[in-house]
Design a protein around this motif. Structure first.
Motif, PDB file in Angstrom:
ATOM      1  N   THR A 148      60.825  57.061  42.546  1.00 42.80           N
ATOM      2  CA  THR A 148      59.939  56.109  43.201  1.00 42.80           C
ATOM      3  C   THR A 148      58.628  56.008  42.446  1.00 42.80           C
ATOM      4  O   THR A 148      58.111  54.913  42.188  1.00 42.80           O
ATOM      5  CB  THR A 148      59.632  56.555  44.652  1.00 42.80           C
ATOM      6  OG1 THR A 148      60.840  57.027  45.236  1.00 42.80           O
ATOM      7  CG2 THR A 148      59.050  55.437  45.461  1.00 42.80           C
ATOM      8  N   ALA A 149      58.091  57.180  42.086  1.00 43.97           N
ATOM      9  CA  ALA A 149      56.811  57.202  41.389  1.00 43.97           C
ATOM     10  C   ALA A 149      56.907  56.441  40.068  1.00 43.97           C
ATOM     11  O   ALA A 149      56.048  55.615  39.744  1.00 43.97           O
ATOM     12  CB  ALA A 149      56.376  58.640  41.139  1.00 43.97           C
ATOM     13  N   LEU A 150      57.980  56.692  39.345  1.00 44.57           N
ATOM     14  CA  LEU A 150      58.151  56.013  38.056  1.00 44.57           C
ATOM     15  C   LEU A 150      58.266  54.500  38.235  1.00 44.57           C
ATOM     16  O   LEU A 150      57.725  53.721  37.447  1.00 44.57           O
ATOM     17  CB  LEU A 150      59.405  56.544  37.340  1.00 44.57           C
ATOM     18  CG  LEU A 150      59.183  57.775  36.449  1.00 44.57           C
ATOM     19  CD1 LEU A 150      60.522  58.312  35.973  1.00 44.57           C
ATOM     20  CD2 LEU A 150      58.277  57.450  35.271  1.00 44.57           C
ATOM     21  N   SER A 151      58.938  54.120  39.321  1.00 41.61           N
ATOM     22  CA  SER A 151      59.135  52.688  39.538  1.00 41.61           C
ATOM     23  C   SER A 151      57.817  51.984  39.867  1.00 41.61           C
ATOM     24  O   SER A 151      57.693  50.781  39.724  1.00 41.61           O
ATOM     25  CB  SER A 151      60.142  52.457  40.666  1.00 41.61           C
ATOM     26  OG  SER A 151      59.535  52.782  41.898  1.00 41.61           O
ATOM     27  N   GLU A 155      55.557  48.407  33.635  1.00 42.87           N
ATOM     28  CA  GLU A 155      56.644  48.453  32.649  1.00 42.87           C
ATOM     29  C   GLU A 155      56.227  49.238  31.415  1.00 42.87           C
ATOM     30  O   GLU A 155      56.907  50.136  30.941  1.00 42.87           O
ATOM     31  CB  GLU A 155      57.002  47.008  32.263  1.00 42.87           C
ATOM     32  CG  GLU A 155      58.277  46.873  31.436  1.00 42.87           C
ATOM     33  CD  GLU A 155      59.514  47.263  32.249  1.00 42.87           C
ATOM     34  OE1 GLU A 155      60.352  47.971  31.701  1.00 42.87           O
ATOM     35  OE2 GLU A 155      59.596  46.865  33.445  1.00 42.87           O
ATOM     36  N   ARG A 156      55.033  48.909  30.942  1.00 46.26           N
ATOM     37  CA  ARG A 156      54.559  49.463  29.686  1.00 46.26           C
ATOM     38  C   ARG A 156      54.295  50.978  29.831  1.00 46.26           C
ATOM     39  O   ARG A 156      54.708  51.786  29.003  1.00 46.26           O
ATOM     40  CB  ARG A 156      53.275  48.722  29.304  1.00 46.26           C
ATOM     41  CG  ARG A 156      52.701  49.141  28.004  1.00 46.26           C
ATOM     42  CD  ARG A 156      52.018  47.995  27.275  1.00 46.26           C
ATOM     43  NE  ARG A 156      51.409  48.522  26.064  1.00 46.26           N
ATOM     44  CZ  ARG A 156      50.129  48.861  25.978  1.00 46.26           C
ATOM     45  NH1 ARG A 156      49.324  48.678  27.006  1.00 46.26           N
ATOM     46  NH2 ARG A 156      49.651  49.371  24.866  1.00 46.26           N
ATOM     47  N   ASP A 157      53.622  51.325  30.929  1.00 43.41           N
ATOM     48  CA  ASP A 157      53.310  52.738  31.174  1.00 43.41           C
ATOM     49  C   ASP A 157      54.591  53.555  31.286  1.00 43.41           C
ATOM     50  O   ASP A 157      54.705  54.651  30.753  1.00 43.41           O
ATOM     51  CB  ASP A 157      52.494  52.903  32.466  1.00 43.41           C
ATOM     52  CG  ASP A 157      51.029  52.552  32.253  1.00 43.41           C
ATOM     53  OD1 ASP A 157      50.669  52.323  31.079  1.00 43.41           O
ATOM     54  OD2 ASP A 157      50.276  52.483  33.234  1.00 43.41           O
ATOM     55  N   ARG A 158      55.553  52.968  32.013  1.00 47.93           N
ATOM     56  CA  ARG A 158      56.796  53.706  32.231  1.00 47.93           C
ATOM     57  C   ARG A 158      57.507  53.976  30.906  1.00 47.93           C
ATOM     58  O   ARG A 158      57.932  55.084  30.616  1.00 47.93           O
ATOM     59  CB  ARG A 158      57.717  52.923  33.185  1.00 47.93           C
ATOM     60  CG  ARG A 158      58.958  53.708  33.582  1.00 47.93           C
ATOM     61  CD  ARG A 158      59.646  53.104  34.792  1.00 47.93           C
ATOM     62  NE  ARG A 158      59.936  51.700  34.620  1.00 47.93           N
ATOM     63  CZ  ARG A 158      59.462  50.733  35.408  1.00 47.93           C
ATOM     64  NH1 ARG A 158      58.667  51.043  36.409  1.00 47.93           N
ATOM     65  NH2 ARG A 158      59.771  49.479  35.185  1.00 47.93           N
ATOM     66  N   ARG A 191      46.287  58.194  31.189  1.00 43.77           N
ATOM     67  CA  ARG A 191      46.087  57.366  32.388  1.00 43.77           C
ATOM     68  C   ARG A 191      47.396  57.207  33.154  1.00 43.77           C
ATOM     69  O   ARG A 191      47.437  57.272  34.384  1.00 43.77           O
ATOM     70  CB  ARG A 191      45.544  55.991  31.985  1.00 43.77           C
ATOM     71  CG  ARG A 191      44.041  55.967  31.752  1.00 43.77           C
ATOM     72  CD  ARG A 191      43.526  54.534  31.714  1.00 43.77           C
ATOM     73  NE  ARG A 191      44.166  53.733  30.661  1.00 43.77           N
ATOM     74  CZ  ARG A 191      43.728  53.657  29.412  1.00 43.77           C
ATOM     75  NH1 ARG A 191      42.657  54.336  29.053  1.00 43.77           N
ATOM     76  NH2 ARG A 191      44.345  52.915  28.521  1.00 43.77           N
ATOM     77  N   ALA A 192      48.472  56.981  32.394  1.00 39.84           N
ATOM     78  CA  ALA A 192      49.775  56.789  33.034  1.00 39.84           C
ATOM     79  C   ALA A 192      50.205  58.048  33.776  1.00 39.84           C
ATOM     80  O   ALA A 192      50.712  57.996  34.889  1.00 39.84           O
ATOM     81  CB  ALA A 192      50.815  56.415  31.989  1.00 39.84           C
ATOM     82  N   ARG A 193      49.949  59.199  33.142  1.00 38.82           N
ATOM     83  CA  ARG A 193      50.291  60.466  33.800  1.00 38.82           C
ATOM     84  C   ARG A 193      49.491  60.652  35.079  1.00 38.82           C
ATOM     85  O   ARG A 193      50.007  61.124  36.089  1.00 38.82           O
ATOM     86  CB  ARG A 193      50.024  61.637  32.851  1.00 38.82           C
ATOM     87  CG  ARG A 193      51.209  62.001  31.997  1.00 38.82           C
ATOM     88  CD  ARG A 193      50.946  63.334  31.320  1.00 38.82           C
ATOM     89  NE  ARG A 193      49.821  63.223  30.403  1.00 38.82           N
ATOM     90  CZ  ARG A 193      49.941  63.155  29.089  1.00 38.82           C
ATOM     91  NH1 ARG A 193      51.119  63.206  28.537  1.00 38.82           N
ATOM     92  NH2 ARG A 193      48.892  63.039  28.320  1.00 38.82           N
ATOM     93  N   ALA A 194      48.215  60.266  35.017  1.00 35.41           N
ATOM     94  CA  ALA A 194      47.367  60.390  36.207  1.00 35.41           C
ATOM     95  C   ALA A 194      47.934  59.552  37.345  1.00 35.41           C
ATOM     96  O   ALA A 194      48.007  59.996  38.491  1.00 35.41           O
ATOM     97  CB  ALA A 194      45.935  59.961  35.883  1.00 35.41           C
ATOM     98  N   LYS A 195      48.353  58.323  37.019  1.00 34.21           N
ATOM     99  CA  LYS A 195      48.942  57.449  38.040  1.00 34.21           C
ATOM    100  C   LYS A 195      50.244  58.043  38.570  1.00 34.21           C
ATOM    101  O   LYS A 195      50.489  58.057  39.769  1.00 34.21           O
ATOM    102  CB  LYS A 195      49.231  56.074  37.420  1.00 34.21           C
ATOM    103  CG  LYS A 195      48.121  55.071  37.632  1.00 34.21           C
ATOM    104  CD  LYS A 195      48.516  53.716  37.066  1.00 34.21           C
ATOM    105  CE  LYS A 195      47.468  53.249  36.083  1.00 34.21           C
ATOM    106  NZ  LYS A 195      47.927  52.231  35.151  1.00 34.21           N
ATOM    107  N   LEU A 196      51.027  58.539  37.613  1.00 34.17           N
ATOM    108  CA  LEU A 196      52.339  59.089  37.986  1.00 34.17           C
ATOM    109  C   LEU A 196      52.186  60.249  38.968  1.00 34.17           C
ATOM    110  O   LEU A 196      52.935  60.370  39.939  1.00 34.17           O
ATOM    111  CB  LEU A 196      53.065  59.559  36.724  1.00 34.17           C
ATOM    112  CG  LEU A 196      54.528  59.982  36.897  1.00 34.17           C
ATOM    113  CD1 LEU A 196      55.360  58.833  37.443  1.00 34.17           C
ATOM    114  CD2 LEU A 196      55.101  60.470  35.584  1.00 34.17           C
ATOM    115  N   ARG A 197      51.207  61.098  38.708  1.00 34.82           N
ATOM    116  CA  ARG A 197      50.973  62.241  39.600  1.00 34.82           C
ATOM    117  C   ARG A 197      50.703  61.761  41.020  1.00 34.82           C
ATOM    118  O   ARG A 197      51.212  62.326  41.980  1.00 34.82           O
ATOM    119  CB  ARG A 197      49.785  63.069  39.097  1.00 34.82           C
ATOM    120  CG  ARG A 197      50.146  64.048  38.009  1.00 34.82           C
ATOM    121  CD  ARG A 197      49.007  65.014  37.746  1.00 34.82           C
ATOM    122  NE  ARG A 197      47.880  64.390  37.075  1.00 34.82           N
ATOM    123  CZ  ARG A 197      47.755  64.309  35.752  1.00 34.82           C
ATOM    124  NH1 ARG A 197      48.670  64.823  34.970  1.00 34.82           N
ATOM    125  NH2 ARG A 197      46.719  63.728  35.218  1.00 34.82           N
TER     126      ARG A 197
END
Lengths: 390, 132
Positions: A148-151, A155-158, A191-197
């Motif tokens: 869910t988090a990844l979704s 697109e680019r961050d993933r 930044r992407a990791r921060a969002k993912l967390r």
């Protein structure tokens, strides 16, 4: 004077007259670093002679900027070593200016190194950060939370996260592929990791964020972006928002909390004593006098009492400052009713609970810098600083 | 009183009460000290009170105000109070803060405090607490 047996062609007599007295009184400093062998000592002492008079000034420069930092003496030594290796090339009269600019360079290097370390911290922590989620992928619930988090990522961050974390493509390759630089890719990854967390936490805990500000605050916390946290007044938000307070616990535990900082929760009388003792103890690591420590403790006591009396709940953060000068900063924060007339609150004798009305104005007098920010209905923040004058 | 070591001990010496603070006190503990002292003044018919604050880490506005209150309440109950043992650092911070225990007699230490009281109120032996 020891017999100048094998003295290199250094102009001892010209260097000596420069600082008449101080040279004689401050010799013991570097003598410790001399070798234990008496013969070698005589030689090296003769070589250090011309720079002994530089020790006080170098020490002053370094200590003025680093205060009681245990590293200060290392940097003094490093400066002196550099001056010593250059001593043959430099005219004796230029030795002092040379030492001063060397000291500045050594300090600049030191800070640059620290900044670099901070910037690259996520690399050292990477395994620890993603380790739990990696292993958690094995468990069904965590797997779906991660999915869910990844979704939720763009697109680019993933694609970026997956390429880097799962396929192990390094930042240089990723940068070349996108026509970007490794630094920019690393920043975007972080930044992407921060969002993912955050998305992971939200999915795993099954919670909805109550206010629009929540996500921004959590993101700033997750990215360990201190400036953004300050902008958003993240600490106050955590006092007000229970959901965020709970969610932020793992986010905050992740980052290495500096041991130059103590946070004391304030809600009852006993916390006032805890806060002022914590402030005194932390400040005592600098070279504050006992009088200054008591002054700081008294100021903390006053503002902590204000939190207990008027807001009921809040926190006091004590932090040691190294730059621009050594000092201690105290931030007292509450999410209480706020102060409508801050001007009056800072006036002598203004009291709403039969006190002496000395709390805020008194604390202001005790500290070197004092700032009171209050928003009725939202809370009050007092920021005050005492500089280490030694 | 809570369990654990006493934060304050109040000793009786003839008609004097000597309160020694052993550690940092928070606000409610200061209030408790005030109430205990005022109550014991009546119980032991004391006419002199010494409060030794040498172990206090800080005397902030509340602490100073409470001491002044104790002295005034004791005065109304017929006892003279003297504060002893204010440390130099604490004194400095109090002056910076802009308050003092103005009006409350102070003395350097316990010995001076006793001398102060002896010169002003007669120390007399007390048979025992009333109401026992």
């Amino acid at each position: 004077m020891p017999p100048p047996a094998a003295v290199p062609p250094t102009p001892v007599p010209t260097a000596a007259p420069l600082p008449d007295v101080s040279e004689l009184t401050v010799a013991p400093g570097p003598a410790r670093s001399d070798g234990p062998d008496p013969d070698a000592r005589a030689g090296s002492r003769a070589a250090t002679e011309p720079i002994t008079h530089l020790i006080p000034i170098v020490r002053r420069i370094v200590h003025a900027r680093l205060g009681g930092d245990p590293l200060a003496d290392d940097l003094v030594q490093e400066t002196l070593t550099r001056v010593m290796t250059a001593i043959d090339r430099i005219d004796a009269s230029m030795l002092e200016p040379y030492a001063i600019s060397t000291a500045r360079n050594v300090l600049a290097n030191h800070w640059r190194g620290q900044d670099r370390e901070r910037r690259n911290q996520h690399r050292a922590l990477e395994i620890a950060i993603d380790g739990p989620s990696d292993s958690a992928l094995l468990a069904g619930e965590d797997r779906s939370a991660m999915a869910t988090a990844l979704s939720k990522l763009s697109e680019r961050d993933r694609a970026l996260v997956l390429a880097h974390e799962v396929s192990g493509v390094d930042t240089a390759t990723l940068a070349a592929r996108d026509g970007s630089t490794p630094g920019a890719v690393a920043a975007q990854l972080s930044r992407a990791r921060a969002k993912l967390r955050i998305e992971y936490l939200l999915a795993a805990e099954h919670v909805e964020l109550p206010t629009p500000q929540c996500r921004a605050v959590l993101l700033a916390l997750s990215a360990a972006d201190r400036r953004r946290q300050r902008q958003l007044d993240a600490a106050r938000h955590l006092l007000q928002c229970n959901v965020c307070a709970q969610l932020s616990t793992p986010l905050l535990a992740r980052g290495k909390t500096s041991d130059d900082q103590i946070t004391v929760g304030i809600s009852v009388d006993a916390d006032i004593v805890t806060a002022r003792q914590a402030a005194r103890e932390l400040a005592s690591r600098l070279s504050f006098s006992a009088t200054a420590l008591t002054t700081i403790a008294t100021a903390v006591s006053e503002i902590a009492r204000n939190i207990v009396r008027f807001a009921g709940q809040g926190e006091i953060v004590v932090e040691l400052l190294r730059r621009p000068r050594a000092g201690v900063q105290i931030v007292a924060r509450d999410a209480g009713p706020g102060i409508v007339d801050t001007q009056a609150a800072l006036t002598e004798g203004y009291s709403t609970y039969h006190g002496l009305g000395l709390g805020l104005p008194g604390a202001r007098r005790l500290m070197d810098e004092f700032q009171l920010v209050s928003e009725p209905g939202r809370g009050t923040t007092v920021t005050m600083t005492k500089w280490d004058s030694r | 009183m809570s369990s654990g070591p006493a934060l304050v001990s109040i000793l009786r010496q003839d008609s004097y009460l000597i309160a020694s603070v052993h550690t940092a006190l928070d606000d409610s503990e200061m209030i408790r000290l005030r109430n205990n002292l005022v109550e014991q003044i009546g119980r032991y018919r004391s006419n002199g009170v010494i409060i030794d604050v040498a172990a206090l880490d800080v005397l902030d506005s509340f602490g100073a105000k409470t001491l002044a209150t104790i002295a005034e309440m004791a005065r109304l109950r017929g006892a003279l109070t003297v504060i002893v043992g204010i440390q130099p650092d604490v004194a400095f911070a109090m002056v910076q803060l802009g308050m003092g225990t103005a009006g409350v007699p102070t003395a350097l230490d316990l010995e001076e405090g006793l001398a102060y009281l002896n010169a002003r109120v007669p120390r007399r032996p007390v048979r025992g607490p009333l109401g026992d």
